[in-house]
Write an enzyme that holds these catalytic residues in place. Structure first.
Site, PDB file in Angstrom:
ATOM      1  N   ARG A 274     -56.517   9.655   6.645  1.00  0.00           N
ATOM      2  CA  ARG A 274     -57.014   9.887   5.275  1.00  0.00           C
ATOM      3  C   ARG A 274     -56.665   8.725   4.351  1.00  0.00           C
ATOM      4  O   ARG A 274     -57.526   8.138   3.688  1.00  0.00           O
ATOM      5  CB  ARG A 274     -56.414  11.195   4.718  1.00  0.00           C
ATOM      6  CG  ARG A 274     -56.995  12.448   5.320  1.00  0.00           C
ATOM      7  CD  ARG A 274     -56.252  13.671   4.805  1.00  0.00           C
ATOM      8  NE  ARG A 274     -54.905  13.701   5.328  1.00  0.00           N
ATOM      9  CZ  ARG A 274     -54.474  14.582   6.251  1.00  0.00           C
ATOM     10  NH1 ARG A 274     -55.279  15.496   6.721  1.00  0.00           N
ATOM     11  NH2 ARG A 274     -53.221  14.537   6.677  1.00  0.00           N
TER      12      ARG A 274
ATOM     13  N   ARG B 184     -43.915   5.387   5.888  1.00  0.00           N
ATOM     14  CA  ARG B 184     -42.508   5.774   5.952  1.00  0.00           C
ATOM     15  C   ARG B 184     -41.701   4.522   6.315  1.00  0.00           C
ATOM     16  O   ARG B 184     -42.144   3.700   7.138  1.00  0.00           O
ATOM     17  CB  ARG B 184     -42.268   6.856   7.010  1.00  0.00           C
ATOM     18  CG  ARG B 184     -42.720   8.248   6.607  1.00  0.00           C
ATOM     19  CD  ARG B 184     -41.835   8.870   5.526  1.00  0.00           C
ATOM     20  NE  ARG B 184     -42.235  10.223   5.198  1.00  0.00           N
ATOM     21  CZ  ARG B 184     -43.049  10.558   4.182  1.00  0.00           C
ATOM     22  NH1 ARG B 184     -43.563   9.635   3.396  1.00  0.00           N
ATOM     23  NH2 ARG B 184     -43.318  11.825   3.940  1.00  0.00           N
TER      24      ARG B 184
ATOM     25  N   ASP C 117     -43.122   0.499  -0.601  1.00  0.00           N
ATOM     26  CA  ASP C 117     -42.902   1.729  -1.371  1.00  0.00           C
ATOM     27  C   ASP C 117     -41.817   2.575  -0.700  1.00  0.00           C
ATOM     28  O   ASP C 117     -41.247   3.460  -1.330  1.00  0.00           O
ATOM     29  CB  ASP C 117     -44.216   2.523  -1.427  1.00  0.00           C
ATOM     30  CG  ASP C 117     -44.089   3.838  -2.189  1.00  0.00           C
ATOM     31  OD1 ASP C 117     -43.637   3.798  -3.350  1.00  0.00           O
ATOM     32  OD2 ASP C 117     -44.435   4.894  -1.638  1.00  0.00           O
TER      33      ASP C 117
ATOM     34  N   GLU D 254     -33.743   5.051   3.029  1.00  0.00           N
ATOM     35  CA  GLU D 254     -33.916   5.496   1.655  1.00  0.00           C
ATOM     36  C   GLU D 254     -32.769   6.392   1.218  1.00  0.00           C
ATOM     37  O   GLU D 254     -32.361   7.244   2.016  1.00  0.00           O
ATOM     38  CB  GLU D 254     -35.246   6.271   1.545  1.00  0.00           C
ATOM     39  CG  GLU D 254     -36.248   5.531   0.693  1.00  0.00           C
ATOM     40  CD  GLU D 254     -37.630   6.111   0.799  1.00  0.00           C
ATOM     41  OE1 GLU D 254     -37.847   7.151   0.169  1.00  0.00           O
ATOM     42  OE2 GLU D 254     -38.465   5.517   1.492  1.00  0.00           O
TER      43      GLU D 254
ATOM     44  N   HIS E 261     -40.635   4.686  -3.702  1.00  0.00           N
ATOM     45  CA  HIS E 261     -41.387   5.804  -3.109  1.00  0.00           C
ATOM     46  C   HIS E 261     -42.190   6.562  -4.182  1.00  0.00           C
ATOM     47  O   HIS E 261     -42.016   7.777  -4.351  1.00  0.00           O
ATOM     48  CB  HIS E 261     -40.428   6.759  -2.371  1.00  0.00           C
ATOM     49  CG  HIS E 261     -41.106   7.554  -1.286  1.00  0.00           C
ATOM     50  ND1 HIS E 261     -40.460   7.960  -0.139  1.00  0.00           N
ATOM     51  CD2 HIS E 261     -42.366   8.051  -1.180  1.00  0.00           C
ATOM     52  CE1 HIS E 261     -41.301   8.673   0.617  1.00  0.00           C
ATOM     53  NE2 HIS E 261     -42.464   8.720   0.000  1.00  0.00           N
ATOM     54  N   ILE E 262     -43.065   5.811  -4.864  1.00  0.00           N
ATOM     55  CA  ILE E 262     -43.834   6.418  -5.964  1.00  0.00           C
ATOM     56  C   ILE E 262     -45.327   6.495  -5.641  1.00  0.00           C
ATOM     57  O   ILE E 262     -46.146   6.729  -6.532  1.00  0.00           O
ATOM     58  CB  ILE E 262     -43.651   5.632  -7.285  1.00  0.00           C
ATOM     59  CG1 ILE E 262     -44.015   4.144  -7.090  1.00  0.00           C
ATOM     60  CG2 ILE E 262     -42.242   5.786  -7.826  1.00  0.00           C
ATOM     61  CD1 ILE E 262     -44.187   3.377  -8.395  1.00  0.00           C
TER      62      ILE E 262
HETATM   63  N1  LIG Z   1     -45.366   6.618   0.249  1.00  0.00           N
HETATM   64  C1  LIG Z   1     -45.784   7.824  -0.078  1.00  0.00           C
HETATM   65  O1  LIG Z   1     -45.488   8.352  -1.137  1.00  0.00           O
HETATM   66  C2  LIG Z   1     -46.682   8.558   0.859  1.00  0.00           C
HETATM   67  C3  LIG Z   1     -47.647   9.421   0.318  1.00  0.00           C
HETATM   68  C4  LIG Z   1     -48.456  10.118   1.209  1.00  0.00           C
HETATM   69  C5  LIG Z   1     -48.318   9.952   2.575  1.00  0.00           C
HETATM   70  N2  LIG Z   1     -47.369   9.103   3.054  1.00  0.00           N
HETATM   71  C6  LIG Z   1     -47.239   8.890   4.508  1.00  0.00           C
HETATM   72  O2  LIG Z   1     -48.525   8.521   4.998  1.00  0.00           O
HETATM   73  C7  LIG Z   1     -48.741   9.181   6.230  1.00  0.00           C
HETATM   74  C8  LIG Z   1     -50.227   9.301   6.493  1.00  0.00           C
HETATM   75  O3  LIG Z   1     -50.820  10.267   5.651  1.00  0.00           O
HETATM   76  P1  LIG Z   1     -52.358  10.704   5.863  1.00  0.00           P
HETATM   77  O4  LIG Z   1     -52.630  11.815   4.931  1.00  0.00           O
HETATM   78  O5  LIG Z   1     -53.236   9.518   5.851  1.00  0.00           O
HETATM   79  O6  LIG Z   1     -52.265  11.276   7.352  1.00  0.00           O
HETATM   80  P2  LIG Z   1     -53.372  11.266   8.496  1.00  0.00           P
HETATM   81  O7  LIG Z   1     -52.859  12.191   9.529  1.00  0.00           O
HETATM   82  O8  LIG Z   1     -54.715  11.490   7.904  1.00  0.00           O
HETATM   83  O9  LIG Z   1     -53.333   9.752   9.046  1.00  0.00           O
HETATM   84  C9  LIG Z   1     -52.359   9.268   9.898  1.00  0.00           C
HETATM   85  C10 LIG Z   1     -53.046   8.413  10.936  1.00  0.00           C
HETATM   86  O10 LIG Z   1     -52.048   7.772  11.738  1.00  0.00           O
HETATM   87  C11 LIG Z   1     -52.593   7.669  13.039  1.00  0.00           C
HETATM   88  N3  LIG Z   1     -51.550   7.382  14.024  1.00  0.00           N
HETATM   89  C12 LIG Z   1     -50.673   8.229  14.603  1.00  0.00           C
HETATM   90  N4  LIG Z   1     -49.901   7.562  15.484  1.00  0.00           N
HETATM   91  C13 LIG Z   1     -50.312   6.267  15.455  1.00  0.00           C
HETATM   92  C14 LIG Z   1     -49.903   5.105  16.148  1.00  0.00           C
HETATM   93  N5  LIG Z   1     -48.930   5.137  17.052  1.00  0.00           N
HETATM   94  N6  LIG Z   1     -50.523   3.941  15.853  1.00  0.00           N
HETATM   95  C15 LIG Z   1     -51.515   3.905  14.938  1.00  0.00           C
HETATM   96  N7  LIG Z   1     -51.948   4.981  14.264  1.00  0.00           N
HETATM   97  C16 LIG Z   1     -51.352   6.147  14.519  1.00  0.00           C
HETATM   98  C17 LIG Z   1     -53.279   9.014  13.252  1.00  0.00           C
HETATM   99  O11 LIG Z   1     -54.196   8.990  14.335  1.00  0.00           O
HETATM  100  C18 LIG Z   1     -53.938   9.210  11.899  1.00  0.00           C
HETATM  101  O12 LIG Z   1     -55.262   8.705  11.866  1.00  0.00           O
HETATM  102  C19 LIG Z   1     -48.001  10.518   6.076  1.00  0.00           C
HETATM  103  O13 LIG Z   1     -47.643  11.061   7.332  1.00  0.00           O
HETATM  104  C20 LIG Z   1     -46.800  10.138   5.243  1.00  0.00           C
HETATM  105  O14 LIG Z   1     -45.703   9.845   6.075  1.00  0.00           O
HETATM  106  C21 LIG Z   1     -46.551   8.411   2.220  1.00  0.00           C
HETATM  107  O1  LIG Z   2     -45.561  12.323   2.562  1.00  0.00           O
HETATM  108  C1  LIG Z   2     -45.761  12.418   1.351  1.00  0.00           C
HETATM  109  O2  LIG Z   2     -46.479  13.303   0.875  1.00  0.00           O
HETATM  110  C2  LIG Z   2     -45.199  11.436   0.403  1.00  0.00           C
HETATM  111  O3  LIG Z   2     -44.269  10.602   0.933  1.00  0.00           O
HETATM  112  C3  LIG Z   2     -44.827  12.017  -0.912  1.00  0.00           C
HETATM  113  O4  LIG Z   2     -45.059  11.049  -1.861  1.00  0.00           O
END
Ligand SMILES: NC(=O)c1ccc[n+]([C@@H]2O[C@H](COP(=O)([O-])OP(=O)(O)OC[C@H]3O[C@@H](n4cnc5c(N)ncnc54)[C@H](O)[C@@H]3O)[C@@H](O)[C@H]2O)c1
Ligand SMILES: O=C(O)[C@H](O)CO
Length: 391
Positions: free
Chosen positions: A175, A273, A297, A302, A320-321
């Site tokens: 996503r 992450r 981020d 952390e 982490h924002i």
């Molecule tokens: N910094 C933040 O505040 C913040 C905010 C939202 C999400 N996140 C992180 O972002 C991640 C992704 O969120 P999303 O909603 O896009 O999830 P998502 O499940 O839609 O996307 C994750 C993608 O990673 C792929 N993936 C899994 N293992 C892999 C690998 N070994 N190599 C390459 N790709 C691989 C999956 O196939 C998937 O398409 C979350 O799990 C979260 O840890 C961080």
């Molecule tokens: O995984 C998440 O949803 C984020 O890290 C929060 O910001």
């Protein structure tokens, strides 16, 4: 004996006791829980990260459900305590759930909710902001200006990278990765190379269509390529942004050897992450390659940074924002609350966790369903959901 933590109580006479380990933005989430007959206890203790012991004391001897945070360690101890207290619903207020032992939750019969979708664009925008800040040296230049060092325009001051026509690499085109790719392609006419375990046909079609549009305007079309290895992305891209889940396959995905494959003047962004990057190796790489820049981020330990990172001008660092827009944070609270409330009420799990829009419209009542439960299959939960019914 654990110390009694401060809590604020809503709807004291509610039939089901739900604990939120943190105050969360907005009030809609509290209204939805109280409308579902819950007594809501929000921990207001002045402590950023609660320990397992703290959370055990919040759960107490009777608790139906908990909304927790990504900084908390949700493993066997907490899920067993929640089950013993009569609970069967938990939700992270986050899409990522690497802080949760889902198998332990399943063993204890507890559903694990998360909050997908509502943070996609907000997180992608921050990744784009970090990309621009690193490419155009915005933070270094801001520091320089505030320090009174600017003596007038010169041709060599803070020269950075142009993004237009360069290649953006996305690792993890789910996503958020796909939303970020679209922003960089449409905004800066970058070409795409991506690596994911699964093909993103939707993203590929989108880039193809946009390329056709550019061609029709006699502009240079953008292109896409699905890489077969992460190394291919690292070698070809001018900007690499990391968006995979954190699990065993992505821990230290970017290490010393893989950093060495990247272009000397490349930009690396991480809003997924921290442990996806070996941060100590990154610090060394940044020291040895002053034209290589990063936007971070998230961090491996952390809230701490690996020693030396704080001194490096070629790193842009924020705490982490990425999901921190008002609409998103209130929406995350809503989804987390509904994951718990709907489970307590015995409603099914929403059929499409990639489309949680119907839960987010403040002017209508949400569907009678848990928006997203990651262990729904393992628990054998019913899938369904009917729009426009009152919780
Ligand atoms: N910094 C933040 O505040 C913040 C905010 C939202 C999400 N996140 C992180 O972002 C991640 C992704 O969120 P999303 O909603 O896009 O999830 P998502 O499940 O839609 O996307 C994750 C993608 O990673 C792929 N993936 C899994 N293992 C892999 C690998 N070994 N190599 C390459 N790709 C691989 C999956 O196939 C998937 O398409 C979350 O799990 C979260 O840890 C961080
Ligand atoms: O995984 C998440 O949803 C984020 O890290 C929060 O910001």
């Amino acid at each position: 004996m654990a110390k009694q933590l401060r809590v604020q109580v809503w709807n004291p006479a509610g039939k089901h006791r739900v604990v939120s380990t943190k105050p969360m933005p907005g009030t809609r989430w509290i209204g939805l829980l109280t409308a579902a007959g819950c007594r809501v206890e929000v921990c207001t203790e002045n402590k950023t990260i609660l320990s397992v012991e703290d959370i055990r004391s919040l759960i107490g001897t009777q608790c139906d459900g908990v909304i927790g945070q990504l900084t908390e360690d949700w493993g066997e101890e907490l899920f067993a305590a929640l089950r013993k207290a009569g609970g069967h619903a938990f939700s992270n207020m986050a899409v990522g759930y690497n802080n949760v032992d889902v198998d332990a939750a399943t063993r204890n019969g507890i559903s694990v909710g998360n909050t997908p979708g509502v943070l996609t664009e907000t997180t992608a925008e921050l990744a784009a902001a970090l990309t621009l800040a690193a490419a155009r040296r915005v933070v270094e230049a801001d520091d320089f200006m505030r320090a009174g060092k600017y003596e007038g325009w010169i041709p060599t001051l803070f020269v950075g990278n142009l993004l237009k026509g360069q290649t953006v690499g996305v690792v993890g085109a789910g996503r958020i990765g796909a939303a970020y790719a679209r922003m960089m392609i449409e905004g800066f006419k970058m070409n795409l190379i991506y690596y994911d375990l699964y093909q993103s046909t939707r993203l590929e079609n989108y880039v193809t269509a946009y390329g056709e549009f550019l061609k029709s305007r006699r502009e240079v079309p953008v292109t896409w390529k699905r890489a077969t290895t992460v190394e291919e992305v690292l070698g070809e891209a001018d900007v690499v942004s990391l968006h995979p889940v954190l699990d065993k396959t992505t821990y230290h995905l970017i290490n010393k050897e893989r950093l060495a494959l990247m272009k000397k003047e490349a930009i690396l962004v991480n809003a997924s992450r921290g442990p996806v990057i070996d941060e100590a190796a990154l610090v060394e790489h940044l020291k040895e390659n002053p034209m290589f820049r990063v936007g971070l981020d998230v961090f491996e330990d952390e809230p701490h940074m690996k020693p030396g990172l704080e001194k490096l001008p070629n790193a842009v660092v924020v705490p982490h924002i990425a999901s921190a827009s008002k609409w998103t944070r209130e929406g995350m609270a809503t989804l987390a609350a509904l994951n718990v409330a709907a489970k307590i009420k015995g409603y099914p799990v929403w059929h499409d966790s990639n489309n949680v829009e119907p839960f987010l419209d403040e002017n209508s009542t949400p569907p009678l369903a848990c928006p997203s439960i990651v262990n729904s299959k393992a628990l054998g939960l019913r899938i369904g959901g009917k729009p426009e019914s009152k919780l």
